[in-house]
Enzyme design. Sequence first.
Site, PDB file in Angstrom:
ATOM      1  N   THR A 174     -27.692 -34.192 -22.695  1.00 12.35           N
ATOM      2  CA  THR A 174     -27.431 -34.563 -21.306  1.00 12.35           C
ATOM      3  C   THR A 174     -26.080 -35.263 -21.194  1.00 12.35           C
ATOM      4  O   THR A 174     -25.648 -35.920 -22.136  1.00 12.35           O
ATOM      5  CB  THR A 174     -28.564 -35.535 -20.900  1.00 12.35           C
ATOM      6  OG1 THR A 174     -29.765 -34.799 -20.873  1.00 12.35           O
ATOM      7  CG2 THR A 174     -28.324 -36.202 -19.585  1.00 12.35           C
ATOM      8  N   THR A 225     -29.701 -41.367 -21.019  1.00  9.77           N
ATOM      9  CA  THR A 225     -30.052 -40.147 -21.743  1.00  9.77           C
ATOM     10  C   THR A 225     -31.126 -40.485 -22.759  1.00  9.77           C
ATOM     11  O   THR A 225     -31.098 -41.548 -23.376  1.00  9.77           O
ATOM     12  CB  THR A 225     -28.834 -39.540 -22.470  1.00  9.77           C
ATOM     13  OG1 THR A 225     -29.307 -38.477 -23.324  1.00  9.77           O
ATOM     14  CG2 THR A 225     -28.084 -40.554 -23.303  1.00  9.77           C
TER      15      THR A 225
HETATM   16  N1  ASP Z   1     -33.170 -37.357 -20.259  1.00  8.02           N
HETATM   17  C1  ASP Z   1     -33.141 -35.912 -20.330  1.00  8.02           C
HETATM   18  C2  ASP Z   1     -34.462 -35.370 -19.848  1.00  8.02           C
HETATM   19  O1  ASP Z   1     -35.480 -35.895 -20.238  1.00  8.02           O
HETATM   20  C3  ASP Z   1     -32.867 -35.364 -21.694  1.00  8.02           C
HETATM   21  C4  ASP Z   1     -31.693 -35.960 -22.438  1.00  8.02           C
HETATM   22  O2  ASP Z   1     -31.214 -37.036 -22.099  1.00  8.02           O
HETATM   23  O3  ASP Z   1     -31.235 -35.324 -23.412  1.00  8.02           O
HETATM   24  O4  ASP Z   1     -34.464 -34.385 -19.144  1.00  8.02           O
END
Ligand code: ASP
Length: 307
Positions: A174, A225
């Site tokens: 992300t 994230t």
């Molecule tokens: N937070 C994001 C999600 O759960 C994933 C990520 O941060 O890589 O969609």
Amino acid sequence: MKIALAVHGGAGTIARDLMTSAREKQYRDALELALRRGHGVLMDGGAALDAVEAAVRVLEDSPHFNAGKGSVFNADGQHEMDASLMSGSDLRAGAVAGVTNVKNPIALARRVMEKSGHVLISGPGAFEFAHKQKIELEDDQYFFDQFRYDQWKETLGTDSYQLDHSDTEKKFGTVGAVALDAHGHLAAATSTGGMTNKKWQRIGDSPIIGAGTYANDSTCAVSCTGHGESFIRAVAAHDVHALMSYKGLSLQEAVRVVVHEKLPPLDGDGGLIAVDLEGNVVLDFNCSGLYRGQVGNDGEFRTAIFR
Ligand code: ASP
């Protein structure tokens, strides 16, 4: 006047021994390009909101991160993307969830904020809105990436989903940005493809204002994230603000409490980036690494991946 900008490209990292210096350079170059783009906006006296959008667009256009072009495959072999942004001066916010074929979901989130009369729209409705707003669209081929495809094939037909920030060899994440502009305003933006093999139109924290993204000129701007479900339950981004606002904590202390005390009991692996009104930047995480970068008044671009 102080300005500050920070970006992230996801939490968790490729194991250090699998990360070649050439590969590391590609990530760090992409992070630096995003910083340069956003920093240019701030140096011209532009708004924090424009700076975070510009920085996130660069990361969405890179195949290295799980957002925009580099988004992971869902259980149906599609790319469903989530994004949000928030303006700290007036608490306006815009977000999209589960959108397909939108080149820059963060641009669509901005349009939601400015033109829809809503904060969060999703799925086919969001696509229709994108079309009406003449937002740039791309066909499925644009989002195809062999690496991501192989990643998806490993989980296809199983009930398991794969968080992109998991500490596996195949890691990308992300993206997000936070900024303080020369007028003293803060803004935050986050964009993601979510989890590999996600189903049932699963939505993570990234498009949820207060969970994955939050900005308030009285305290800070935050982009998260990590394991989205945990960040939603912890209302992570807003909690950093609340700890500063109600408890008087410094940015660094508020981030520490959220990342190292509140999230771990909820299996909340991940991290966040944040900036306050003084231009202090904190980039913190409770896992092996965070793709990250920052630039302040000295104009020095700093990027890092590992601890
Ligand atoms: N937070 C994001 C999600 O759960 C994933 C990520 O941060 O890589 O969609």
